[in-house]
Design an enzyme around this catalytic site. Structure first.
Site, PDB file in Angstrom:
ATOM      1  N   HIS A 125     -12.082  22.342  21.759  1.00 21.06           N
ATOM      2  CA  HIS A 125     -10.529  22.021  21.204  1.00 21.06           C
ATOM      3  C   HIS A 125     -10.262  20.552  20.468  1.00 21.06           C
ATOM      4  CE1 HIS A 125      -8.864  25.343  22.917  1.00 21.06           C
ATOM      5  NE2 HIS A 125      -9.899  25.315  23.919  1.00 21.06           N
ATOM      6  N   LYS A 184     -11.140  27.470  15.715  1.00 21.85           N
ATOM      7  CA  LYS A 184      -9.914  26.747  16.131  1.00 21.85           C
ATOM      8  C   LYS A 184      -9.390  25.858  15.026  1.00 21.85           C
ATOM      9  CE  LYS A 184     -10.626  28.121  20.618  1.00 21.85           C
ATOM     10  NZ  LYS A 184     -11.454  28.270  21.912  1.00 21.85           N
ATOM     11  N   SER A 200      -9.142  23.262  27.931  1.00 21.07           N
ATOM     12  CA  SER A 200      -8.357  24.310  27.577  1.00 21.07           C
ATOM     13  C   SER A 200      -7.194  24.514  27.998  1.00 21.07           C
ATOM     14  CB  SER A 200      -9.209  25.676  26.945  1.00 21.07           C
ATOM     15  OG  SER A 200      -9.786  26.122  27.915  1.00 21.07           O
TER      16      SER A 200
HETATM   17  C1  LIG Z   1     -12.351  29.284  22.459  1.00 24.14           C
HETATM   18  C2  LIG Z   1     -13.509  28.363  23.276  1.00 24.14           C
HETATM   19  C3  LIG Z   1     -14.613  29.128  23.132  1.00 24.14           C
HETATM   20  C4  LIG Z   1     -14.979  30.128  22.583  1.00 24.14           C
HETATM   21  O1  LIG Z   1     -15.168  30.102  21.510  1.00 24.14           O
HETATM   22  P1  LIG Z   1     -15.025  31.437  20.333  1.00 24.14           P
HETATM   23  O2  LIG Z   1     -15.605  31.107  18.954  1.00 24.14           O
HETATM   24  O3  LIG Z   1     -13.341  31.628  20.426  1.00 24.14           O
HETATM   25  O4  LIG Z   1     -15.846  32.609  21.013  1.00 24.14           O
HETATM   26  C5  LIG Z   1     -15.684  28.240  24.111  1.00 24.14           C
HETATM   27  N1  LIG Z   1     -15.337  27.211  24.900  1.00 24.14           N
HETATM   28  C6  LIG Z   1     -13.914  26.736  24.799  1.00 24.14           C
HETATM   29  C7  LIG Z   1     -13.598  25.482  25.613  1.00 24.14           C
HETATM   30  C8  LIG Z   1     -12.948  27.550  24.164  1.00 24.14           C
HETATM   31  O5  LIG Z   1     -11.748  27.178  24.221  1.00 24.14           O
END
Ligand SMILES: *Cc1c(COP(=O)(O)O)cnc(C)c1O
Length: 383
Positions: free
Chosen positions: A206, A236, A178
């Site tokens: 992602h 996302k 990320s």
């Molecule tokens: C954003 C993210 C999460 C958390 O997901 P949410 O639904 O926002 O709690 C978990 N793992 C990664 C790699 C992320 O980027």
């Protein structure tokens, strides 16, 4: 931390350039945002396909609320599990080519749930050094032996696997990292998982919606092993909120019985679940959006290659612009803001010490000229 220590601790953070503050948006998420009455061009969201305010998705949510009400009112195991949730789970499983899927309120909750449901005292979990914090928290909470391997270093991972006598072994990775946008070598990781009889847990927060024609990183590689557990978030690229875990029916049945963040938490609003199928349709039809994202990523890579800001070879919408010092990254982000660009400064502990960076997040709604404008400004200023 005692009550009387909070104020001094916050001042310390501030003087070390580590104090976090929230920007409050006065607009929907998108590439054009309004913060404190000023308009900005944003390179700062994970809404990679630009679906967060898509009219079809907004309508699906409205219709879902009309049909199912506002709240779910109970956990899934009590009476919170509706046909809307079930249909969303079935659609998600089909979409990523797995037997079954389970919805969670967030990716964070899903990561805690899966890891603690499968690994416990006496077991071992193997985690990439650059994994997301929620995976690390799941590993810690599991009480299993928590071993971290050097980023994408399969030799190191194999050494750790070979040296472990744990009965249950679980390898946990981000599919797309990320803060760097680079990817895990999933086929090789799965081969190691097979060789050492381990689970492979893939967090595709992602990659879902973006890679593999939108079906995610595991689908892109055609990986279907029963020991591969796939997790993706819906907040996302999918433009909604929540997350799902996909795998074998057996695994999902186990999670329904053991996953504490599933069992002891109120189900997501059914309207949200009712909108999932619309999101999947928009993702499936999103080839033009993914093409634009790939073109933007390639331009970013080309223009940063060979400069001292180059953060490696990301083909994903996450493009790091490495600066190093916390103070400099804040200064740079502030200067960009004065020019109308919103790009987040990412500092330790989110990234390693001296790894402070601007994280450029691309959206299919960005024009190439807008990205060039940002890069012109960043590279000119570099001096
Ligand atoms: C954003 C993210 C999460 C958390 O997901 P949410 O639904 O926002 O709690 C978990 N793992 C990664 C790699 C992320 O980027």
């Amino acid at each position: 931390m005692r009550l009387q220590d909070l104020s001094a601790a916050l001042s310390d953070l501030e003087s070390n350039h580590r104090l976090r503050r929230r920007a409050t948006l006065a607009s929907p998420q998108g590439v054009d945002i309004v913060v404190d009455g000023r308009a900005y061009l944003s390179f700062a969201s994970n809404d990679y396909l630009g679906l967060a305010d898509h009219p079809d998705l907004v309508r699906a949510l409205q219709q879902g609320a009309e049909c199912w009400g506002a709240g779910s009112g109970a956990s899934h195991l009590v009476t919170g599990h509706s046909e809307a949730h079930q249909q969303a789970e079935d659609a998600l499983a089909r979409f990523v080519g797995r037997e079954a899927a389970l919805l969670f309120g967030s990716g964070y909750a899903a990561n805690l749930a899966v890891i603690t449901s499968l690994a416990g005292r006496g077991d071992a979990v193997f985690a990439d050094k650059l994994n997301h914090a929620s995976l690390n928290d799941g590993c810690l909470l599991s009480r299993a032996d928590f071993q971290r391997f050097r980023h994408n270093d399969l030799g190191h991972l194999e050494q750790l696997l070979a040296g472990s006598a744990a009965r249950t072994k679980l390898i946990a990775v981000d599919a797309v990292y990320s803060m760097d946008g680079d990817e895990a070598p999933l086929p090789d990781l799965l081969a190691l998982a097979e060789r050492y009889d381990a689970w492979l847990y893939v967090d595709d927060a992602h990659g879902f919606g973006v890679l593999g024609e939108g079906r995610g990183a595991a689908a892109e590689h055609g990986l279907r092993s029963e020991r591969l557990i796939y997790m993706a978030t819906l907040g996302k690229a999918a433009g909604l909120a929540g997350a799902f875990v996909a795998g074998s029916r057996l695994l999902v049945d186990w999670l329904i019985n053991r996953a504490r963040t599933y069992i002891f938490s109120t189900a997501q609003p059914p309207a949200l679940a009712a909108a999932v199928e619309t999101s999947l349709r928009l993702i499936a039809e999103g080839e033009a959006r993914r093409l634009r994202l790939a073109q933007l990523a390639a331009r970013c890579r080309d223009r940063l290659a060979g400069t001292r800001f180059d953060g490696g070879a990301s083909r994903t919408p996450i493009q790091p612009f490495i600066i190093g010092s916390d103070a400099h990254v804040l200064e740079r982000a502030e200067r960009l803001r004065r020019q109308g660009f919103w790009v987040p400064a990412i500092r330790p502990p989110t990234v390693p010490e001296n790894g402070a960076r601007l994280r450029i997040s691309l959206s299919a709604r960005h024009e190439m000229a807008q990205l060039d404008g940002l890069l012109d400004s960043l590279l000119q200023d570099a001096g």
